[in-house]
Design a protein around this motif. Sequence first.
Motif, PDB file in Angstrom:
ATOM      1  N   VAL A 168       0.866  -1.188   0.000  1.00 53.32           N
ATOM      2  CA  VAL A 168       0.000   0.000   0.000  1.00 53.32           C
ATOM      3  C   VAL A 168       0.901   1.237   0.000  1.00 53.32           C
ATOM      4  CG1 VAL A 168      -1.841   1.238   1.191  1.00 53.32           C
ATOM      5  CG2 VAL A 168      -1.725  -1.270   1.319  1.00 53.32           C
ATOM      6  N   PRO A 169       1.146   1.849  -1.152  1.00 56.59           N
ATOM      7  CA  PRO A 169       2.105   2.952  -1.254  1.00 56.59           C
ATOM      8  C   PRO A 169       1.771   4.166  -0.396  1.00 56.59           C
ATOM      9  CG  PRO A 169       1.582   2.073  -3.424  1.00 56.59           C
ATOM     10  CD  PRO A 169       0.621   1.450  -2.478  1.00 56.59           C
ATOM     11  N   ASP A 170       0.488   4.424  -0.132  1.00 56.08           N
ATOM     12  CA  ASP A 170       0.132   5.617   0.632  1.00 56.08           C
ATOM     13  C   ASP A 170      -0.165   5.321   2.106  1.00 56.08           C
ATOM     14  OD1 ASP A 170      -2.177   4.221   0.217  1.00 56.08           O
ATOM     15  OD2 ASP A 170      -3.378   5.931  -0.459  1.00 56.08           O
ATOM     16  N   LEU A 171       0.199   4.136   2.581  1.00 50.08           N
ATOM     17  CA  LEU A 171      -0.001   3.809   3.994  1.00 50.08           C
ATOM     18  C   LEU A 171       0.866   4.716   4.862  1.00 50.08           C
ATOM     19  CD1 LEU A 171      -1.443   1.591   5.804  1.00 50.08           C
ATOM     20  CD2 LEU A 171       0.783   0.424   5.825  1.00 50.08           C
ATOM     21  N   GLU A 172       0.326   5.186   5.958  1.00 50.31           N
ATOM     22  CA  GLU A 172       1.069   6.067   6.858  1.00 50.31           C
ATOM     23  C   GLU A 172       1.209   5.400   8.233  1.00 50.31           C
ATOM     24  OE1 GLU A 172       2.664   8.733   6.224  1.00 50.31           O
ATOM     25  OE2 GLU A 172       1.995   8.982   4.142  1.00 50.31           O
ATOM     26  N   PRO A 173       2.173   4.497   8.397  1.00 51.28           N
ATOM     27  CA  PRO A 173       2.328   3.829   9.690  1.00 51.28           C
ATOM     28  C   PRO A 173       2.934   4.755  10.730  1.00 51.28           C
ATOM     29  CG  PRO A 173       4.071   3.142   8.196  1.00 51.28           C
ATOM     30  CD  PRO A 173       3.138   4.005   7.387  1.00 51.28           C
ATOM     31  N   GLU A 174       2.468   4.611  11.966  1.00 49.84           N
ATOM     32  CA  GLU A 174       3.051   5.327  13.100  1.00 49.84           C
ATOM     33  C   GLU A 174       4.041   4.399  13.788  1.00 49.84           C
ATOM     34  OE1 GLU A 174       1.804   6.765  17.604  1.00 49.84           O
ATOM     35  OE2 GLU A 174       0.250   6.105  16.195  1.00 49.84           O
ATOM     36  N   ILE A 175       5.322   4.747  13.726  1.00 50.94           N
ATOM     37  CA  ILE A 175       6.358   3.907  14.328  1.00 50.94           C
ATOM     38  C   ILE A 175       6.347   4.144  15.844  1.00 50.94           C
ATOM     39  CG2 ILE A 175       8.786   3.286  14.334  1.00 50.94           C
ATOM     40  CD1 ILE A 175       7.322   2.792  11.673  1.00 50.94           C
ATOM     41  N   VAL A 176       6.123   3.086  16.591  1.00 48.66           N
ATOM     42  CA  VAL A 176       6.011   3.191  18.050  1.00 48.66           C
ATOM     43  C   VAL A 176       7.310   2.819  18.743  1.00 48.66           C
ATOM     44  CG1 VAL A 176       4.787   2.322  20.091  1.00 48.66           C
ATOM     45  CG2 VAL A 176       3.542   2.681  17.943  1.00 48.66           C
ATOM     46  N   TRP A 177       7.954   1.789  18.262  1.00 40.36           N
ATOM     47  CA  TRP A 177       9.144   1.245  18.952  1.00 40.36           C
ATOM     48  C   TRP A 177       9.920   0.391  17.970  1.00 40.36           C
ATOM     49  CZ3 TRP A 177      10.709  -3.799  19.785  1.00 40.36           C
ATOM     50  CH2 TRP A 177      11.679  -4.021  20.767  1.00 40.36           C
ATOM     51  N   THR A 178      11.244   0.365  18.131  1.00 37.45           N
ATOM     52  CA  THR A 178      12.099  -0.495  17.310  1.00 37.45           C
ATOM     53  C   THR A 178      13.112  -1.187  18.214  1.00 37.45           C
ATOM     54  OG1 THR A 178      11.902   1.014  15.432  1.00 37.45           O
ATOM     55  CG2 THR A 178      13.672  -0.598  15.349  1.00 37.45           C
ATOM     56  N   GLY A 179      13.327  -2.473  17.970  1.00 38.42           N
ATOM     57  CA  GLY A 179      14.316  -3.227  18.730  1.00 38.42           C
ATOM     58  C   GLY A 179      14.927  -4.308  17.871  1.00 38.42           C
ATOM     59  N   ASP A 180      15.930  -4.968  18.382  1.00 36.77           N
ATOM     60  CA  ASP A 180      16.560  -6.057  17.629  1.00 36.77           C
ATOM     61  C   ASP A 180      16.725  -7.270  18.536  1.00 36.77           C
ATOM     62  OD1 ASP A 180      19.622  -6.020  18.634  1.00 36.77           O
ATOM     63  OD2 ASP A 180      18.910  -3.955  18.436  1.00 36.77           O
ATOM     64  N   PHE A 181      16.790  -8.429  17.918  1.00 36.58           N
ATOM     65  CA  PHE A 181      16.944  -9.668  18.674  1.00 36.58           C
ATOM     66  C   PHE A 181      17.636 -10.695  17.804  1.00 36.58           C
ATOM     67  CE2 PHE A 181      12.891  -9.734  16.504  1.00 36.58           C
ATOM     68  CZ  PHE A 181      12.785 -11.017  15.998  1.00 36.58           C
ATOM     69  N   THR A 182      18.118 -11.746  18.439  1.00 37.52           N
ATOM     70  CA  THR A 182      18.832 -12.816  17.752  1.00 37.52           C
ATOM     71  C   THR A 182      18.108 -14.129  17.968  1.00 37.52           C
ATOM     72  OG1 THR A 182      20.953 -11.700  18.090  1.00 37.52           O
ATOM     73  CG2 THR A 182      21.035 -14.042  17.554  1.00 37.52           C
ATOM     74  N   PHE A 183      17.927 -14.892  16.898  1.00 38.44           N
ATOM     75  CA  PHE A 183      17.374 -16.238  17.022  1.00 38.44           C
ATOM     76  C   PHE A 183      18.418 -17.138  17.681  1.00 38.44           C
ATOM     77  CE2 PHE A 183      13.867 -16.803  13.575  1.00 38.44           C
ATOM     78  CZ  PHE A 183      13.140 -15.775  14.164  1.00 38.44           C
ATOM     79  N   ALA A 184      17.957 -17.976  18.620  1.00 40.89           N
ATOM     80  CA  ALA A 184      18.827 -18.951  19.271  1.00 40.89           C
ATOM     81  C   ALA A 184      18.033 -20.218  19.527  1.00 40.89           C
ATOM     82  CB  ALA A 184      19.379 -18.395  20.575  1.00 40.89           C
ATOM     83  N   ALA A 185      18.734 -21.330  19.630  1.00 43.42           N
ATOM     84  CA  ALA A 185      18.108 -22.616  19.959  1.00 43.42           C
ATOM     85  C   ALA A 185      19.013 -23.303  20.971  1.00 43.42           C
ATOM     86  CB  ALA A 185      17.919 -23.467  18.708  1.00 43.42           C
ATOM     87  N   GLN A 186      18.889 -22.878  22.218  1.00 40.76           N
ATOM     88  CA  GLN A 186      19.778 -23.358  23.271  1.00 40.76           C
ATOM     89  C   GLN A 186      18.976 -23.913  24.440  1.00 40.76           C
ATOM     90  OE1 GLN A 186      21.945 -19.615  23.994  1.00 40.76           O
ATOM     91  NE2 GLN A 186      23.737 -20.586  23.087  1.00 40.76           N
ATOM     92  N   ILE A 187      19.602 -24.822  25.167  1.00 45.14           N
ATOM     93  CA  ILE A 187      18.962 -25.394  26.352  1.00 45.14           C
ATOM     94  C   ILE A 187      19.998 -25.530  27.459  1.00 45.14           C
ATOM     95  CG2 ILE A 187      19.373 -27.793  25.631  1.00 45.14           C
ATOM     96  CD1 ILE A 187      16.554 -28.395  26.845  1.00 45.14           C
ATOM     97  N   ALA A 188      19.558 -25.325  28.695  1.00 48.88           N
ATOM     98  CA  ALA A 188      20.455 -25.436  29.840  1.00 48.88           C
ATOM     99  C   ALA A 188      20.926 -26.871  30.008  1.00 48.88           C
ATOM    100  CB  ALA A 188      19.736 -24.969  31.104  1.00 48.88           C
ATOM    101  N   ASP A 189      22.186 -27.032  30.424  1.00 44.45           N
ATOM    102  CA  ASP A 189      22.713 -28.391  30.596  1.00 44.45           C
ATOM    103  C   ASP A 189      22.024 -29.118  31.739  1.00 44.45           C
ATOM    104  OD1 ASP A 189      23.830 -27.191  32.832  1.00 44.45           O
ATOM    105  OD2 ASP A 189      25.908 -27.462  32.211  1.00 44.45           O
ATOM    106  N   ARG A 190      21.388 -28.361  32.643  1.00 46.06           N
ATOM    107  CA  ARG A 190      20.564 -28.943  33.694  1.00 46.06           C
ATOM    108  C   ARG A 190      19.569 -27.881  34.143  1.00 46.06           C
ATOM    109  NH1 ARG A 190      25.448 -27.446  35.467  1.00 46.06           N
ATOM    110  NH2 ARG A 190      25.734 -26.445  37.519  1.00 46.06           N
ATOM    111  N   TYR A 191      18.459 -28.320  34.692  1.00 43.92           N
ATOM    112  CA  TYR A 191      17.400 -27.403  35.120  1.00 43.92           C
ATOM    113  C   TYR A 191      17.432 -27.133  36.627  1.00 43.92           C
ATOM    114  CZ  TYR A 191      14.678 -27.440  30.720  1.00 43.92           C
ATOM    115  OH  TYR A 191      14.229 -27.269  29.437  1.00 43.92           O
ATOM    116  N   ARG A 192      18.339 -27.800  37.321  1.00 45.97           N
ATOM    117  CA  ARG A 192      18.383 -27.659  38.776  1.00 45.97           C
ATOM    118  C   ARG A 192      19.815 -27.666  39.264  1.00 45.97           C
ATOM    119  NH1 ARG A 192      15.801 -31.909  43.295  1.00 45.97           N
ATOM    120  NH2 ARG A 192      16.223 -30.605  45.133  1.00 45.97           N
ATOM    121  N   GLU A 193      20.109 -26.790  40.201  1.00 41.68           N
ATOM    122  CA  GLU A 193      21.369 -26.815  40.935  1.00 41.68           C
ATOM    123  C   GLU A 193      21.022 -26.742  42.414  1.00 41.68           C
ATOM    124  OE1 GLU A 193      25.230 -27.126  42.030  1.00 41.68           O
ATOM    125  OE2 GLU A 193      24.400 -27.452  40.026  1.00 41.68           O
ATOM    126  N   ARG A 194      20.901 -27.928  43.033  1.00 43.75           N
ATOM    127  CA  ARG A 194      20.543 -28.054  44.447  1.00 43.75           C
ATOM    128  C   ARG A 194      19.190 -27.406  44.731  1.00 43.75           C
ATOM    129  NH1 ARG A 194      25.604 -25.806  47.481  1.00 43.75           N
ATOM    130  NH2 ARG A 194      24.520 -26.579  49.344  1.00 43.75           N
TER     131      ARG A 194
END
Length: 480
Positions: free
Chosen positions: A267-293
Amino acid sequence: MRTTEQPVVIVVGAGPAGLTAAIALARLGVRTLVVERRTALSQFPRATGISLRTMELMRAWGLESAIRSGAIDASPTGWVGRALASTGGAEVSMGFPTDEVAASISPTSVVIAPQDHLEPVLMDHLRSLPRVSIRLGVELIALDQDDDGVTATLREHDDTSTIRAAYVIGADGAHSAVRDLTGITMEGPGDLGAYLATLFRAPMADVVGARRHGLYMLMRQGPPWVFLPTDRHDRWVFSLTWDPTRETRADYPPERLADLIREGAGVPDLEPEIVWTGDFTFAAQIADRYRERRVFLVGDAAHRMTPRGAAGMNTAIHDGYDLGWKLGWVLRSWADDSLLDSYEAERRPVGLRNTTRSAVPSGERDVSEDYLDDIADRIPHVWLPDGLTSTLDLLGEGLTVLTGPKAHLQPRQHEVPLEMRIVDQETADALGIGTDGLVLVRPDGLPIARWAASADASSVSAAVSDTLRGTTREAVARAA
């Protein structure tokens, strides 16, 4: 609500995982302190897909209507095309069941609602419960464990203080201080692509028309652009890949972002209102354990997933609930401490599965029945004769025995509350217990043991004891 009592559990982080864990504990009467370094809940919509199993939990807590009040007018599906205004395109699965499919397997259905609606609903419910203290703007800076408990050092503005608790739950996100302080490491790729996200407002409902989906992917050369509706009033998120090693945020001023949004919308005449901009990184990680004592991890502190498959937030909520009720049982002296070992044993394989799946690029894996994994182990949903009550609605905070209409059982007293519910013949058949059988069920719907004919009190007691020691799956095997 604030309490001056010393907490038994400190929950670090007030996202979905932390709030869910704290609610599960508070509903069992456990004194709980929630600390959150942010001074307010997130204003960014983040995840928007609330899964079938998550909604079953919300229903059990009486929160289903409150969650639905923030629902977006969208199908729990995705759409793939060249531009939002273009004709053609194709509907794709996001891993959620349709409402029609959900109606056959659950008393509820998927909701598309933003995380910044879900979190306040959870927070309000938590505040309504007794023996809870919530402190925003408080950061955890140190942890010290011994055999009897955990000492946490907290910082609020320029002041530091220490507080003692029996256990600590780390629900403080991908960059978890709790995880770092306990020496738990992450496994898996931490950089699967960098993305720039823009929150904006524009009359996008007019652009998409009747094609109301939870996610829109625009196929281009390279990774797709993504548009995500996040409320009922034309608030959207637009994201695309970028290269932070060669670009900066200054390269994406509001004018350029508006141009990109117009291009993606078609839509060439769309007028979006920019509210916020941020950046992030995709990751696929898991903790080596879910509990420490005496310290546990839940949610993004335990696993980092890409947004593909919409599993991250829901997995986090399920982590929080699983740990919350188990820790509550132990602290109420209903169960042996060994029950806590079942948290990692049951939840880490789920986290690993969902993390691995999230690393698979969109379109390279069939996600259409992923939702079945979340409900595969629980008892089946069946409507009782009143048409309003599900078998899942019969479960309480302790253990439940569901019996056929002619079963006979005089259960013994146990540390954990044990409630008997007699069901009609049709429901009993669906549960696989027949006229005089029974099934013993955990609060999360997992069947512990099933008997095709009336069981004696000693065999039920043995199955209960197995559960309280965290050996549920062995009990199932013996009773099958």
